[in-house]
Design an enzyme around this catalytic site. Structure first.
Site, PDB file in Angstrom:
ATOM      1  N   TYR A 122      35.296   9.563 -20.438  1.00 42.40           N
ATOM      2  CA  TYR A 122      35.376   8.471 -19.489  1.00 42.40           C
ATOM      3  C   TYR A 122      34.961   7.135 -20.119  1.00 42.40           C
ATOM      4  O   TYR A 122      34.451   7.080 -21.228  1.00 42.40           O
ATOM      5  CB  TYR A 122      34.478   8.775 -18.291  1.00 42.40           C
ATOM      6  CG  TYR A 122      33.116   9.319 -18.699  1.00 42.40           C
ATOM      7  CD1 TYR A 122      32.163   8.499 -19.302  1.00 42.40           C
ATOM      8  CD2 TYR A 122      32.797  10.660 -18.501  1.00 42.40           C
ATOM      9  CE1 TYR A 122      30.941   8.991 -19.684  1.00 42.40           C
ATOM     10  CE2 TYR A 122      31.566  11.163 -18.882  1.00 42.40           C
ATOM     11  CZ  TYR A 122      30.634  10.312 -19.465  1.00 42.40           C
ATOM     12  OH  TYR A 122      29.417  10.812 -19.849  1.00 42.40           O
ATOM     13  N   SER A 146      21.634   8.272 -21.711  1.00 45.56           N
ATOM     14  CA  SER A 146      22.357   9.526 -21.548  1.00 45.56           C
ATOM     15  C   SER A 146      22.785   9.641 -20.091  1.00 45.56           C
ATOM     16  O   SER A 146      22.520   8.755 -19.283  1.00 45.56           O
ATOM     17  CB  SER A 146      21.471  10.723 -21.929  1.00 45.56           C
ATOM     18  OG  SER A 146      20.377  10.817 -21.036  1.00 45.56           O
ATOM     19  N   LYS A 147      23.449  10.727 -19.743  1.00 45.40           N
ATOM     20  CA  LYS A 147      23.955  10.885 -18.381  1.00 45.40           C
ATOM     21  C   LYS A 147      22.857  10.780 -17.339  1.00 45.40           C
ATOM     22  O   LYS A 147      23.075  10.284 -16.244  1.00 45.40           O
ATOM     23  CB  LYS A 147      24.662  12.235 -18.244  1.00 45.40           C
ATOM     24  CG  LYS A 147      25.989  12.305 -18.980  1.00 45.40           C
ATOM     25  CD  LYS A 147      26.662  13.643 -18.767  1.00 45.40           C
ATOM     26  CE  LYS A 147      27.997  13.706 -19.511  1.00 45.40           C
ATOM     27  NZ  LYS A 147      28.664  15.006 -19.329  1.00 45.40           N
ATOM     28  N   ARG A 148      21.658  11.220 -17.700  1.00 45.73           N
ATOM     29  CA  ARG A 148      20.601  11.231 -16.684  1.00 45.73           C
ATOM     30  C   ARG A 148      20.087   9.827 -16.393  1.00 45.73           C
ATOM     31  O   ARG A 148      19.419   9.604 -15.403  1.00 45.73           O
ATOM     32  CB  ARG A 148      19.445  12.143 -17.111  1.00 45.73           C
ATOM     33  CG  ARG A 148      18.730  11.708 -18.355  1.00 45.73           C
ATOM     34  CD  ARG A 148      17.773  12.788 -18.856  1.00 45.73           C
ATOM     35  NE  ARG A 148      17.206  12.456 -20.141  1.00 45.73           N
ATOM     36  CZ  ARG A 148      16.122  11.734 -20.310  1.00 45.73           C
ATOM     37  NH1 ARG A 148      15.487  11.234 -19.263  1.00 45.73           N
ATOM     38  NH2 ARG A 148      15.659  11.484 -21.511  1.00 45.73           N
ATOM     39  N   HIS A 149      20.337   8.826 -17.257  1.00 47.79           N
ATOM     40  CA  HIS A 149      19.934   7.475 -16.887  1.00 47.79           C
ATOM     41  C   HIS A 149      21.079   6.511 -16.707  1.00 47.79           C
ATOM     42  O   HIS A 149      20.842   5.329 -16.642  1.00 47.79           O
ATOM     43  CB  HIS A 149      18.988   6.774 -17.846  1.00 47.79           C
ATOM     44  CG  HIS A 149      18.444   7.466 -19.021  1.00 47.79           C
ATOM     45  ND1 HIS A 149      19.133   8.112 -19.993  1.00 47.79           N
ATOM     46  CD2 HIS A 149      17.162   7.558 -19.396  1.00 47.79           C
ATOM     47  CE1 HIS A 149      18.315   8.546 -20.915  1.00 47.79           C
ATOM     48  NE2 HIS A 149      17.137   8.221 -20.576  1.00 47.79           N
TER      49      HIS A 149
END
Length: 465
Positions: A14, A243-246
């Site tokens: 994405y 990363s995806k978590r932030h």
């Protein structure tokens, strides 16, 4: 000179926040200087590139309204051009065939590491005056290597990081075409930047080590070297690599999570760039102010709290009719059909000052279109005998409110109930909210009554009495 910038993502996933910021800076620089912004899809990684990823990139760019002037160009559609230039370089002696196998190269590198040397290709097949090359092995398809300058330095004045220099003896002769003939990333980028006459390359600083190789190839081709601006990475709230978590999720996830594109644009603009102390500014102001000199060379830190604050600001400033469309779309995703009664624009006006995301706005609007029955706990706490008696009194008074059903008359009915029962406003308003919306908090209760409408208010009150 006409400024020409490019955004060149690889469609292996994405469009994430880091890529979106690079696109924004490249777009803004072109717009600031009346130049051209080009979208280029670097899709030579056939195994990982997908049409879905290409579409996700384009969708993200469209949502952020970062329109390109040329493209999208796809590298896979330019293979003929890369092969043409490779042949020109072979003919000119700036590239050569190499028959060394991957196993041989790894053996050489292991020996170099054992001697504490930098592992690299040893130039075995590099043509030199007076040098006798090995006999090409039969049945082996060679790679093509760039003939890197053997000495001197390659340097550029980075528009973000300042002067950067690499010694050419640290750069080996890298592969520009694999054994199957497919060109490599660093070569394709050079050909594209030359052919598209790119004047300014704005990209992440993970590309700094690629830049000296690309400059050397450009110089070997006699091409004009663009100006480079390497933007630092983005860190998460905790100071670690994003990363995806932030937040390193698809840009379209921010749409799903209820952010307005102008809030995301404003936030991205401030990730590593500043114009004095300005925190909130329009897209037009950003373009007018944007320059590369005020991009900080240090890493920017993602701050979800600040993004939410900006989003709340833009929701407050948004037209009620626009927010009504968002309410319709987001509730439709939950299977709720929003009609014209109550008008979602009026619901938006009630709650826009109280929410940070469009999802919160849709959640607040939900009980205006779907009757929400109070929980057992809420009924026990708020719908006491005294409260129900007051609501019965209010129900009768509201039923007698003449048309039009307006806030001033509704407020008078509430005050009459307070006077008749001897209760304070919270002792009636909170049970009323629970009865009408299934929750104890809302904007001003007379405004809620007005927007819900006569029929809904009377029916919901009757259901709890």
């Amino acid at each position: 000179m006409t400024v020409r910038t490019r955004f060149a993502p690889s469609p292996t996933g994405y469009l994430h926040i880091g890529g979106a910021r690079t696109a924004l800076f490249s777009w803004a620089y072109a717009r600031r200087h009346g130049g051209t912004f080009i979208l280029r899809i670097e899709d030579t990684d056939i195994a990982r590139s997908t049409p879905e990823a290409v579409q996700a990139i384009i969708d993200g760019m469209q949502w952020l309204d970062l329109g390109h002037d040329e493209g999208p160009f796809h590298q896979m559609q330019r293979m003929y051009r890369y092969k043409e230039v490779i042949q020109q370089m072979l003919d000119a002696g700036t590239a050569y065939h190499c028959y060394m196998s991957a196993e041989e190269l790894e053996h050489i590198r292991e020996a170099q590491r054992a001697r504490n040397e930098k592992p690299r290709y040893d130039g075995c097949w590099r043509p030199e005056p007076g040098k006798t090359l090995p006999t090409p092995p039969s049945g082996v398809q060679p790679v093509v290597r760039f003939r890197n300058p053997p000495d001197g330095v390659v340097a550029w004045d980075d528009l973000v990081k300042g002067r950067i220099e690499f010694s050419n003896d640290e750069l080996d002769d890298f592969i520009i075409a694999r054994a199957d003939g497919t060109p490599t990333y660093n070569f394709c980028v050079v050909v594209d930047d030359r052919d598209m006459e790119i004047t300014h390359v704005i990209r992440g600083d993970d590309h700094v080590n690629n830049t000296p190789r690309q400059i050397n190839v450009l110089m070997a081709l006699g091409a004009t070297v663009p100006r480079y601006a390497h933007v630092s990475m983005i860190l998460g709230d905790d100071g670690q690599k994003l990363s995806k978590r932030h937040g390193a999720v698809s840009v379209m996830q921010y749409f799903d999570d209820g952010y307005l594109p102008e809030a995301v644009i404003n936030y991205l603009a401030r990730l590593g760039w500043s114009h004095g102390d300005e925190e909130v500014f329009s897209r037009e102001q950003f373009v007018q102010w944007f320059d590369l000199a005020h991009i900080t060379p240090s890493a920017a830190q993602f701050n979800t709290e600040k993004l939410n604050w900006l989003n709340a600001h833009y929701i407050k400033a948004a037209a009620d009719a626009r927010l009504a469309g968002e309410i319709r779309e987001r509730l439709a995703g939950q299977g709720v059909t929003v009609g014209d009664h109550p008008d979602p624009a009026r619901v938006a006006a009630l709650y826009k000052e109280r929410v940070a995301t469009l999802n919160e706005l849709a959640d607040a609007a939900h009980p205006f279109y779907v009757a929400t029955h109070p929980s057992v706990e809420l009924r026990a706490r708020h719908l006491t005998d005294a409260a129900l008696a007051a609501l019965r009194d209010l129900h009768g008074r509201l039923a007698d409110v003449p048309s039009p059903w307006e806030r001033a008359a509704l407020s008078q009915a509430l005050k009459a109930t307070l006077a008749a029962t001897g209760l304070k406003m919270p002792q009636v308003a909170i049970p009323l909210r629970v009865a009408l919306l299934g929750q104890p908090q809302s904007p001003a209760i007379d405004a809620v009554l007005e927007v819900l409408g006569r029929d809904t208010v009377l029916a919901r009150l009757a259901a709890v009495l």
